[in-house]
Design a protein around this motif. Structure first.
Motif, PDB file in Angstrom:
ATOM      1  N   PRO A  79       0.835  -1.200   0.000  1.00 41.29           N
ATOM      2  CA  PRO A  79       0.000   0.000   0.000  1.00 41.29           C
ATOM      3  C   PRO A  79       0.869   1.249   0.000  1.00 41.29           C
ATOM      4  O   PRO A  79       1.776   1.386   0.818  1.00 41.29           O
ATOM      5  CB  PRO A  79      -0.768  -0.116   1.325  1.00 41.29           C
ATOM      6  N   ALA A  81       0.734   5.708  -0.796  1.00 40.92           N
ATOM      7  CA  ALA A  81      -0.191   6.840  -0.880  1.00 40.92           C
ATOM      8  C   ALA A  81      -0.187   7.506  -2.260  1.00 40.92           C
ATOM      9  O   ALA A  81       0.776   7.394  -3.017  1.00 40.92           O
ATOM     10  CB  ALA A  81       0.218   7.880   0.174  1.00 40.92           C
ATOM     11  N   SER A 108      -3.739   1.761   0.023  1.00 40.14           N
ATOM     12  CA  SER A 108      -3.389   2.640   1.151  1.00 40.14           C
ATOM     13  C   SER A 108      -4.612   3.397   1.668  1.00 40.14           C
ATOM     14  O   SER A 108      -5.480   3.818   0.898  1.00 40.14           O
ATOM     15  CB  SER A 108      -2.331   3.643   0.694  1.00 40.14           C
ATOM     16  N   GLN A 129      -5.079  -1.192   3.794  1.00 36.33           N
ATOM     17  CA  GLN A 129      -4.156  -0.739   4.838  1.00 36.33           C
ATOM     18  C   GLN A 129      -4.797   0.384   5.621  1.00 36.33           C
ATOM     19  O   GLN A 129      -5.442   1.268   5.034  1.00 36.33           O
ATOM     20  CB  GLN A 129      -2.843  -0.264   4.191  1.00 36.33           C
ATOM     21  N   TYR A 131      -4.366   3.382   8.911  1.00 35.48           N
ATOM     22  CA  TYR A 131      -3.731   4.075  10.021  1.00 35.48           C
ATOM     23  C   TYR A 131      -4.816   4.281  11.069  1.00 35.48           C
ATOM     24  O   TYR A 131      -6.007   4.351  10.740  1.00 35.48           O
ATOM     25  CB  TYR A 131      -3.203   5.444   9.585  1.00 35.48           C
ATOM     26  N   THR A 157      -0.805  -0.552   9.735  1.00 32.67           N
ATOM     27  CA  THR A 157       0.565  -0.026   9.692  1.00 32.67           C
ATOM     28  C   THR A 157       0.897   0.551  11.056  1.00 32.67           C
ATOM     29  O   THR A 157       0.217   1.453  11.553  1.00 32.67           O
ATOM     30  CB  THR A 157       0.705   1.034   8.583  1.00 32.67           C
ATOM     31  N   LYS A 229       1.942  -4.372   9.991  1.00 29.54           N
ATOM     32  CA  LYS A 229       3.032  -3.952   9.094  1.00 29.54           C
ATOM     33  C   LYS A 229       3.978  -3.035   9.850  1.00 29.54           C
ATOM     34  O   LYS A 229       3.535  -2.058  10.472  1.00 29.54           O
ATOM     35  CB  LYS A 229       2.430  -3.219   7.895  1.00 29.54           C
ATOM     36  N   ASP A 284       8.694  -6.333   2.927  1.00 29.39           N
ATOM     37  CA  ASP A 284       8.882  -5.339   1.866  1.00 29.39           C
ATOM     38  C   ASP A 284      10.074  -4.457   2.186  1.00 29.39           C
ATOM     39  O   ASP A 284      10.615  -4.482   3.292  1.00 29.39           O
ATOM     40  CB  ASP A 284       7.605  -4.533   1.579  1.00 29.39           C
ATOM     41  N   GLY A 286      12.978  -2.554  -0.684  1.00 25.26           N
ATOM     42  CA  GLY A 286      14.163  -2.775  -1.520  1.00 25.26           C
ATOM     43  C   GLY A 286      14.053  -3.877  -2.542  1.00 25.26           C
ATOM     44  O   GLY A 286      15.041  -4.203  -3.195  1.00 25.26           O
ATOM     45  N   ARG A 288      13.781  -5.106  -5.888  1.00 27.02           N
ATOM     46  CA  ARG A 288      13.913  -4.516  -7.230  1.00 27.02           C
ATOM     47  C   ARG A 288      14.167  -5.570  -8.300  1.00 27.02           C
ATOM     48  O   ARG A 288      14.212  -5.245  -9.488  1.00 27.02           O
ATOM     49  CB  ARG A 288      15.085  -3.498  -7.254  1.00 27.02           C
ATOM     50  N   GLY A 307       6.728  -1.760  -3.351  1.00 23.94           N
ATOM     51  CA  GLY A 307       6.216  -0.403  -3.216  1.00 23.94           C
ATOM     52  C   GLY A 307       6.575   0.468  -4.400  1.00 23.94           C
ATOM     53  O   GLY A 307       5.835   0.574  -5.391  1.00 23.94           O
ATOM     54  N   ARG A 308       7.753   1.064  -4.342  1.00 24.92           N
ATOM     55  CA  ARG A 308       8.115   2.053  -5.374  1.00 24.92           C
ATOM     56  C   ARG A 308       8.107   1.510  -6.797  1.00 24.92           C
ATOM     57  O   ARG A 308       7.693   2.233  -7.722  1.00 24.92           O
ATOM     58  CB  ARG A 308       9.485   2.672  -5.042  1.00 24.92           C
TER      59      ARG A 308
END
Ligand code: FNR
Length: 362
Positions: A79, A81, A108, A129, A131, A157, A229, A284, A286, A288, A307-308
């Motif tokens: 998730p 934003a 998210s 996810q 908050y 999270t 998480k 999660d 890194g 790649r 993620g990214r």
């Protein structure tokens, strides 16, 4: 870079070109010195893969079952934003990519498309996810919306009592984005006198008093299974199991919260050992390459979240970019499995990797 991107890093370069600097930095950046941001990736580089030869690898099956959901590969979209800052179609396009690849989508709390828009546009298995806000009624209302819109699990999270210090956002005077899920529920006014607008806004809304006993509260308001998480050590993993979660996500929030927290892959084994197989452990931070996924599985993860890379695919090419990024990682994982002599994800064992410490001791 000439031509089509051939790996996730090239997608990142494309995203850097197409996005306004403020948004690219928001997506790519980490907290403070970005030590953990670099470590999340470099810690994977220090682990080697120990292949087995002369295994019949003419059929590779990457599929797996995560909390009862069969997926094409041990990959979940983490998730994250504000996908409409990456592409106008936002999370709806991301969910479309997940559905096309038959992987689970994590949405998210801070999405720019609403829970309803994502749910009605996509048939991927979706986890929501959350908050916990000071206004608990808002969190509760969101959980109910996720439930009634067919989400299959809640991801709590737990590493964000406040926002980490993301200096690129402060320098860029990163503006907030429309939190459409909350319109009419809480003020979405942006305050700007405490550094980054985002950090100040988060401080206003997030409940920093959240603690272990509140998982009982969360369980009392939903029947959905709860994953936690942000676990980074065995001690917290055991507390999480005691509190009744069904899954643990080893995460440092993509290095956006506490700088100098450990690289997630470096603490995975400690968590896995503490959990003793009672619940699945996800990781999660890194990821790649397909080789990174293989390493995480070898060290005990049931699946990884990305993620990214997904955001970079979305920024570069919308839904088809998301799909391409997931397919790239799946193809890389499949090749890694073949070259390492593993036909199924269950064939990937601890003996297929060596950490730096283990190599040093040889
Ligand atoms: C995140 N992440 C995140 N996590 C979460 O629980 N709720 C959220 O709203 C967000 N938002 C968010 C925004 C952006 C721009 C990023 C990059 C990340 C963290 C995310 O779920 C995940 O933990 C990391 O992204 C994993 O690291 P990689 O794959 O980005 O290296």
């Amino acid at each position: 870079m000439a031509g089509e991107p051939v790996n996730v890093n090239e997608f990142q370069e494309l995203a850097r070109k197409v996005l306004p600097k403020m948004y690219y930095d928001f997506f790519a950046g980490g907290a403070e010195d970005e030590y953990t941001l670099k470590e999340n990736i470099e810690a994977f580089h220090r682990i080697t893969i120990q292949p087995r030869i002369l295994v019949d690898v003419s059929r590779i099956d990457m599929s797996t079952v995560i909390l009862g959901h069969k997926t094409s590969a041990p990959i979940i979209l983490a998730p994250s934003a504000a996908h409409q800052l990456a592409h106008p179609e936002g999370e709806v396009a991301t969910a479309g990519g997940a559905a096309a690849c038959n992987v689970i989508m994590g949405l998210s709390f801070m999405s720019t498309c609403t829970v309803e828009e994502v749910a009605s546009s996509c048939n991927a298995v979706r986890f929501f996810q959350i908050y916990v806000f000071k206004r608990r009624d808002v969190t509760e209302f969101m959980v109910r919306r996720a439930e009634s819109n067919g989400f299959r699990a809640i991801i709590l999270t737990a590493d964000t009592p406040r926002l980490g210090r993301r200096e690129a956002d402060i320098k860029n005077k990163m503006i907030s984005f429309r939190l459409r899920n909350f319109e009419g529920l809480i003020s979405t006014d942006v305050v700007s006198d405490k550094g980054s607008n985002l950090a100040a806004y988060a401080e206003e809304i997030l409940d920093p008093s959240l603690c272990w006993k509140d998982i009982a509260w969360l369980k009392s308001i939903t029947k959905l299974p709860i994953l936690i998480k942000g676990v980074l050590n065995g001690e917290d993993a055991m507390k999480a199991i005691e509190a009744g979660v069904v899954g643990i996500i080893v995460s440092n929030h993509g290095a956006r919260q506490l700088d100098y927290s450990p690289a997630t892959i470096s603490v995975l084994e400690e968590v896995v050992q503490a959990v003793q197989g009672k619940v699945p452990v996800l990781l999660d931070g890194g990821i790649r390459r397909g080789t990174d996924i293989f390493k995480a599985l070898a060290l005990g993860a049931k699946a990884v979240m990305i993620g990214r890379p997904v955001i970079y695919g979305l920024a570069a090419k919308g839904e088809s970019g998301v799909k391409q990024v997931i397919e790239m990682l799946k193809n890389e994982l499949e090749l890694t499995m073949a070259l390492a002599g593993c036909c199924t994800v269950d064939d990937i064992t601890r003996s297929h990797v060596k950490t730096e410490k283990e190599r040093f001791l040889c």
